[in-house]
Scaffold this motif. Structure first.
Motif, PDB file in Angstrom:
ATOM      1  N   SER A 160      35.030  19.528  80.449  1.00  0.00           N
ATOM      2  CA  SER A 160      35.857  20.684  79.714  1.00  0.00           C
ATOM      3  C   SER A 160      36.275  19.550  78.290  1.00  0.00           C
ATOM      4  O   SER A 160      36.855  18.963  78.484  1.00  0.00           O
TER       5      SER A 160
ATOM      6  N   SER B  86      30.266  27.096  74.652  1.00  0.00           N
ATOM      7  CA  SER B  86      31.809  27.987  74.671  1.00  0.00           C
ATOM      8  C   SER B  86      31.672  28.138  76.261  1.00  0.00           C
ATOM      9  O   SER B  86      30.609  29.384  76.776  1.00  0.00           O
ATOM     10  N   ARG B  87      32.061  29.500  76.925  1.00  0.00           N
ATOM     11  CA  ARG B  87      32.281  30.383  77.283  1.00  0.00           C
ATOM     12  C   ARG B  87      31.439  31.902  77.470  1.00  0.00           C
ATOM     13  O   ARG B  87      30.567  32.080  78.452  1.00  0.00           O
TER      14      ARG B  87
ATOM     15  N   ASP C 158      35.364  35.090  81.992  1.00  0.00           N
ATOM     16  CA  ASP C 158      35.771  33.663  81.493  1.00  0.00           C
ATOM     17  C   ASP C 158      36.102  33.271  82.816  1.00  0.00           C
ATOM     18  O   ASP C 158      35.398  31.693  83.049  1.00  0.00           O
TER      19      ASP C 158
ATOM     20  N   ILE D  81      32.921  31.980  84.904  1.00  0.00           N
ATOM     21  CA  ILE D  81      32.079  30.711  84.951  1.00  0.00           C
ATOM     22  C   ILE D  81      33.141  29.281  84.864  1.00  0.00           C
ATOM     23  O   ILE D  81      32.829  28.506  85.570  1.00  0.00           O
ATOM     24  N   ASP D  82      34.632  29.298  84.695  1.00  0.00           N
ATOM     25  CA  ASP D  82      35.586  28.914  85.718  1.00  0.00           C
ATOM     26  C   ASP D  82      34.780  28.452  87.069  1.00  0.00           C
ATOM     27  O   ASP D  82      35.256  26.849  87.393  1.00  0.00           O
TER      28      ASP D  82
ATOM     29  N   GLY E  83      35.197  25.017  75.729  1.00  0.00           N
ATOM     30  CA  GLY E  83      34.022  25.247  76.614  1.00  0.00           C
ATOM     31  C   GLY E  83      33.531  24.239  77.464  1.00  0.00           C
ATOM     32  O   GLY E  83      34.561  23.153  77.545  1.00  0.00           O
TER      33      GLY E  83
END
Length: 234
Positions: free
Chosen positions: A220, A177-178, A194, A197-198, A225
């Motif tokens: 994805s 997960s993020r 978040d 991370i993206d 995540g």
């Protein structure tokens, strides 16, 4: 031997406060008030961490961070009056290990310094991280050198991108997960989100595509995540 901190700050009062708190914490301190001297100083001396102001005369902190990351993994904490998220993203994308905004508590800065130093020492002491190579399919990672290759081609990753990719490569198929990734990459989550991370994932994919246009090893998982698809690496 004392831990050696390089403080790069042109505002005299802030520099004096940081120097005093670092020295009171038992650190050896070198101070520079101009950005133009930093890269040469880092090349010529040994430091354990750098506190780097973003807005400096002669050369700004982002350019300094970018140049230092070309030859060194010296831990860098950026210190700045700019608090917008885009500035945080830019600073962290270029390889800063942490980011703190003015006005700040000097005690908070020292706490951040100690946290980053502990994390650095933990990485250095971890035998898995010090393995010569981590190989998975077309990925070859050299943790000691923060070097990654895909399909034999060098990937020009920032330290955070490397850490994220290593996390996925070490556990192919596992969905992160993020929040999992944020906790693995950052010691303090106050100035990250978040979106960081993206952004890291987007940049890693872009760099993989640059050397292997049809490769898409990072999947994805909607609403959850990301994971590495081991079957795509053969």
């Amino acid at each position: 031997m004392k831990t050696h901190i390089l403080i790069v700050e042109d505002e005299e009062y802030i520099a004096e406060v940081l120097i005093a708190y670092c020295q009171n914490s038992g650190f050896e301190v070198t101070h520079l008030a101009s950005g133009a001297e930093v890269v040469a100083t880092v090349k010529s001396q040994t430091f354990d961490l750098m506190l780097l102001d973003l807005m400096l005369p002669d050369m700004d902190g982002i350019e300094i961070c970018k140049q230092v990351r070309q030859f060194s993994q010296l831990p860098i904490i950026m210190v700045t009056a700019k608090s917008e998220e885009i500035d945080r993203l830019i600073g962290l994308e270029l390889g800063a290990d942490d980011y703190i905004c003015k006005p700040f508590s000097p005690r908070e800065v020292i706490a951040r310094v100690k946290t980053v130093l502990r994390r650095t020492l933990a990485i250095q002491a971890n035998p898995a991280i010090h393995s010569p190579e981590l190989v998975l399919g077309q990925f070859v990672l050299k943790p000691d050198e923060y070097e990654a290759r895909f399909s034999g081609c060098f990937l020009d990753l920032t330290p955070k991108e490397f850490m994220l990719l290593r996390l996925l490569v070490e556990h192919p198929g596992r969905v992160y997960s993020r929040d999992d990734i944020l906790n693995a990459l950052y010691s303090d989550l106050a100035d990250v989100s978040d979106r960081n991370i993206d952004t890291h994932i987007k940049n890693i994919r872009k760099k993989i595509h640059a050397v292997a246009p049809t490769a898409n090893p990072i999947r994805s998982i909607y609403g959850v995540g990301y994971k590495l698809l081991q079957e795509t690496l053969k």
